[in-house]
Motif scaffolding. Structure first.
Motif, short mmCIF file in Angstrom:
data_model
loop_
_atom_site.label_atom_id
_atom_site.label_comp_id
_atom_site.label_asym_id
_atom_site.label_seq_id
_atom_site.Cartn_x
_atom_site.Cartn_y
_atom_site.Cartn_z
N CYS A 7 29.23 16.10 17.00
CA CYS A 7 29.74 14.76 16.83
C CYS A 7 28.65 13.69 17.77
N VAL A 8 28.45 14.38 19.05
CA VAL A 8 27.52 13.54 19.90
C VAL A 8 26.24 13.43 19.46
N ARG A 13 22.38 9.46 16.90
CA ARG A 13 21.55 9.09 15.76
C ARG A 13 21.86 7.81 15.30
N ARG A 14 23.26 7.37 15.13
CA ARG A 14 23.71 6.07 14.53
C ARG A 14 23.46 4.73 15.36
N ALA A 18 21.98 0.77 14.82
CA ALA A 18 22.71 -0.35 14.84
C ALA A 18 22.21 -1.31 15.94
N ALA A 19 21.69 -0.87 17.29
CA ALA A 19 21.12 -1.72 18.18
C ALA A 19 19.92 -2.54 17.62
N GLY A 20 19.17 -1.50 17.01
CA GLY A 20 17.56 -2.09 16.63
C GLY A 20 18.16 -2.98 15.46
N ALA A 21 18.81 -3.29 14.46
CA ALA A 21 19.09 -3.84 13.54
C ALA A 21 19.78 -5.35 13.99
N ALA A 81 33.00 11.31 19.47
CA ALA A 81 32.14 11.24 20.22
C ALA A 81 31.76 9.60 20.20
N LEU A 82 31.47 8.99 21.30
CA LEU A 82 30.95 7.59 21.18
C LEU A 82 29.76 7.51 21.82
#
Length: 156
Positions: A7-8, A13-14, A18-21, A81-82
């Motif tokens: 989960c980590v 990976r996600r 999201a930060a780049g976009a 996991a966050l």
């Protein structure tokens, strides 16, 4: 990897995408379900359990696989996991995990929630996750626990 650690990896990976976009900070979630009788599986593959043919197929396959497993050996966890990144190339992401302990019921119960909620027994409330109100679930769940850890790490 021990239950929950994939989960980590999923959250890590996600988050950069999201930060780049967005060009901003990003918070990503990696969640799964671990069943003790399966050595912690299916973990992050929970949504694809039973070939991704939906909740009913997943319930049926899980219940069939646990058919001869006694109640006391049906331990399970919802895991979240966050990963929080301040920017896409953040070398020090903040990672927080939350685990919700319970067990797998013999049949689905309740109408709230989604996924495996109707099969997940919540011992402290003596009901399935799907029998909890949305407000109660939002206080008890693996995601709520992970978010509480994140707020603590951020000093909020």
């Amino acid at each position: 990897a021990p239950p929950g650690r994939p989960c980590v990896g999923t959250a890590l990976r996600r988050a950069p995408s999201a930060a780049g976009a967005s060009g901003r900070s990003a918070l990503a979630d990696g969640s799964g379900r671990a069943v003790a009788a399966f050595g912690g599986a299916p973990d992050i593959y929970s949504a694809r359990y039973a070939g991704g043919h939906g909740d009913t197929a997943s319930y049926s396959e899980l219940l069939q696989a646990l058919e001869d497993v006694p109640t006391e050996a049906r331990g399970a966890q919802f895991i979240c996991a966050l990963a929080l990144l301040r920017h896409a190339d953040d070398p020090m992401p903040i990672i927080c995990e939350g685990i919700w302990e319970g067990r797998i019921l013999n049949e689905a119960r309740g109408a709230h929630g989604f996924g495996y909620d109707p099969l997940f027994w919540v011992p402290e409330r003596k009901c399935s996750s799907a029998e909890l109100s949305p407000a109660d679930k939002n206080q008890l769940s693996h995601r709520a626990r992970a978010m509480a850890h994140l707020r603590q790490r951020l000093g909020l």
